[in-house]
Design an enzyme around this catalytic site. Sequence first.
Site, mmCIF file in Angstrom:
data_model
loop_
_atom_site.group_PDB
_atom_site.id
_atom_site.type_symbol
_atom_site.label_atom_id
_atom_site.label_comp_id
_atom_site.label_asym_id
_atom_site.label_seq_id
_atom_site.Cartn_x
_atom_site.Cartn_y
_atom_site.Cartn_z
ATOM 1 N N ASP A 172 -8.890 -8.919 -2.771
ATOM 2 C CA ASP A 172 -9.232 -7.704 -3.506
ATOM 3 C C ASP A 172 -9.584 -8.135 -4.930
ATOM 4 O OD1 ASP A 172 -9.287 -5.343 -4.891
ATOM 5 O OD2 ASP A 172 -7.456 -4.535 -4.031
ATOM 6 N N ASP B 241 -6.432 -2.683 5.388
ATOM 7 C CA ASP B 241 -5.255 -3.300 4.789
ATOM 8 C C ASP B 241 -4.423 -2.202 4.154
ATOM 9 O OD1 ASP B 241 -5.116 -3.632 1.488
ATOM 10 O OD2 ASP B 241 -7.086 -3.077 2.265
#
Length: 376
Positions: free
Chosen positions: A92, A271
Amino acid sequence: MKFELQYTLQGTKARAGKLYTAHGEIETPIFMPVGTVGSVKGVHFRDLKDDVNAQIILGNTYHLYLRPGMDTIEKAGGLHKFNGWDGPILTDSGGFQVFSLGDIRKLSEEGAKFQSHIDGSRHMFTPENVVDIQRTIGADIIMAFDECPPGDSDFDYAKKSLELTQRWLERCVKRFDETEPKYGYDQTLFPIVQGGIYPELRKKAAEHVISFERDGYAIGGLSVGEKEEDMYSTIEVVNEILPKDKPRYLMGVGTPVNILEAIDRGVDMFDCVMPTRNGRNGMLFTSEGIINIKNKKWENDFSPVDPNGTSFVDHHYTRAYLRHLFQAKEMLGAQIGSLHNLAFYLWLVGEAREQIKAGTFKQWKNVMVEKVSRRL
């Protein structure tokens, strides 16, 4: 990276495919355990691979940049060498973490200035250095730097935020395309579709990201305070535009129901911190419903933690014993809860894949949504 779309189904947008990366193959739909600081909290990688059957994990640029820092990770030869995980890793970009800092961050055209939550030191993330940091981490899949607007943003804020994210994306792509991986294997960049809950903005964002012809695309800015029906309608709007032959990653979502509904709408990758965070606090997700193992009703229940579970902890320990561990604040309780929940999430997406292949996904999903919503 290459994506192969293997199965589709009439009456649903659900799909099953396979992702090919430098560190292994990933069967979709897939859930990625969150390894924020280079570890999935409380879980050994051996258990993650052999028991949970995780195929890819997520790391976070913001946290890894602050600690241990890029010097250490680069000297180790990248995050794979540093932490010992030999499968694929997605990072990320840190956009969501910077957004979460609130008053200790400031956005500008250049990027995001922020203070470390660790020691208050000041730092700057730009589209360029976020790509560089993720190159150094060695992620197989790198995320573009974006602003994540709050779920209750009004149209004007969401529009300005999206325009900034789009300008940042152009700089991310330029930097990615003019740099090389550091460790001798391929990496890929996923743009992120933002735009709040506004269909007009989401359409504009989706059309913009696909113009860069990348290997996959992410849907960001959901599960940040908006209503669930807005989340689902937004996914539908975006997936009508995103190419069918590329993977679609829904960032930071969510509950088992959210995942099933998103698979039904054509999402491939997920996720969320929920399985580990909730597991550490005694909430267990199962195929028959949700268990709060701290409740007194489990005090003398000597049946397995989850008779239908796929992890060894589900059959090795009893509910009464697990409740005792939480009452005693024994760290093993949090580890068992985390391992169970991760195994359940990976079972859920794996079973969804099997149902898609068998042509029975829609009927199965409708039954499962009801089951995984109830409290036991």
